[in-house]
Design a protein around this motif. Structure first.
Motif, mmCIF file in Angstrom:
data_model
loop_
_atom_site.group_PDB
_atom_site.id
_atom_site.type_symbol
_atom_site.label_atom_id
_atom_site.label_comp_id
_atom_site.label_asym_id
_atom_site.label_seq_id
_atom_site.Cartn_x
_atom_site.Cartn_y
_atom_site.Cartn_z
ATOM 1 N N TYR A 185 34.616 -57.248 86.374
ATOM 2 C CA TYR A 185 34.854 -58.689 86.498
ATOM 3 C C TYR A 185 34.170 -59.328 87.718
ATOM 4 O O TYR A 185 34.757 -60.194 88.377
ATOM 5 C CB TYR A 185 36.360 -58.986 86.555
ATOM 6 N N PRO A 186 32.933 -58.979 88.075
ATOM 7 C CA PRO A 186 32.304 -59.656 89.216
ATOM 8 C C PRO A 186 32.041 -61.127 88.907
ATOM 9 O O PRO A 186 31.613 -61.478 87.807
ATOM 10 C CB PRO A 186 30.995 -58.886 89.402
ATOM 11 N N GLN A 187 32.318 -61.983 89.886
ATOM 12 C CA GLN A 187 32.083 -63.416 89.713
ATOM 13 C C GLN A 187 31.570 -63.996 91.014
ATOM 14 O O GLN A 187 32.071 -63.655 92.095
ATOM 15 C CB GLN A 187 33.357 -64.142 89.279
ATOM 16 N N ILE A 188 30.566 -64.893 90.929
ATOM 17 C CA ILE A 188 29.938 -65.467 92.120
ATOM 18 C C ILE A 188 30.150 -66.972 92.191
ATOM 19 O O ILE A 188 30.228 -67.649 91.178
ATOM 20 C CB ILE A 188 28.423 -65.148 92.173
ATOM 21 N N LYS A 189 30.214 -67.468 93.448
ATOM 22 C CA LYS A 189 30.322 -68.895 93.715
ATOM 23 C C LYS A 189 29.704 -69.190 95.078
ATOM 24 O O LYS A 189 29.742 -68.355 95.989
ATOM 25 C CB LYS A 189 31.788 -69.357 93.723
ATOM 26 N N PHE A 190 29.167 -70.410 95.243
ATOM 27 C CA PHE A 190 28.665 -70.895 96.531
ATOM 28 C C PHE A 190 29.680 -71.830 97.173
ATOM 29 O O PHE A 190 30.374 -72.585 96.476
ATOM 30 C CB PHE A 190 27.354 -71.659 96.349
#
Length: 238
Positions: free
Chosen positions: A108-113
């Motif tokens: 479940y990797p998830q990215i955000k800035f």
């Protein structure tokens, strides 16, 4: 049905020009279930870079954009189980930091800035017994842990990440331990910079456990979390 082949783990994001992008695991029979990204140009869905650009099978993709509108994706590399982050440089997809930068395997990797263009990733960390870990990219070559690795109390699933006022928030579903002291459920936590620690947001669990969670905060900072189980639960913190 605009993709050429079947698509799995589809994720959608809208860039700063209101252009929709979609990332998915591409079931091209000539390849081994890699990632493809497409965008809508106003008339048609077109590939962003080469279709099937990831090396080998990818799971659990996510997609986001930096303040220059550059698309970034994250995924689990099935050959190693580790996290990979890539960005589109205008011609091709290139790695952001080392390929497979996590110590162990992830889900479940998830990215955000954040608003300062700092990139974060949250994931279920199997080097920490399946608990939640968040990392931050230094903008040059390395990823560092935000707070303590594996900060969730129990094994966690369906991690979701959101950044509000440059503070990372996560939601996840956790499994009760064998002592009976905790119960299954969904938890929301926020990072406290002053303590370098993660704190629960409100009373937990906020809803019953589920395979996935999805977290967002509105303009006033109110968290909303979705957790599908036998029904769809939508909760907000009052």
């Amino acid at each position: 049905g605009f993709s050429q082949y079947g698509a799995e783990y589809t994720r959608l994001a809208i860039d700063r020009n209101d252009t929709p992008y979609v990332v998915f695991v591409d079931n091209n029979p000539k390849l081994n279930n890699p990632l493809t990204v497409m965008k809508y140009d106003g008339k048609n869905w077109v590939p962003v870079g080469a279709p099937g650009f990831s090396k080998g099978t990818a799971w659990y993709p996510s997609i986001t954009f930096d303040n220059l509108n550059t698309p970034y994706v994250s995924y689990r590399d099935q050959s190693t189980g580790k996290a990979v982050v890539m960005k589109f440089d205008g011609r091709k997809w290139v790695g952001v930091g080392p390929i497979g930068f996590t110590i162990g395997s992830v889900d479940y990797p998830q990215i955000k800035f954040d608003s300062n263009n700092n990139l974060y990733i949250a994931f279920q960390d199997w080097n920490q017994g399946g608990k939640t870990t968040v990392m931050k990219y230094d903008g040059i070559a390395s990823w560092t842990t935000v707070g303590t690795p594996g900060f969730s109390k129990e094994e966690s699933y369906g991690t979701s990440l959101y950044i509000y006022n440059n503070i990372p928030y996560v939601s996840f579903s956790y499994v009760a331990d064998y002592s009976g002291k905790t119960e299954n459920g969904v938890t929301v936590m926020a990072y406290d910079v002053s303590k370098n620690a993660w704190d629960e947001v409100g009373s937990n669990p906020v809803s019953e456990a589920s395979s996935y969670t999805s977290l967002i905060l509105d303009k006033l900072g109110t968290p909303y979390v979705v957790s599908p189980s036998e029904v769809i639960n939508v909760m907000k913190f009052d």
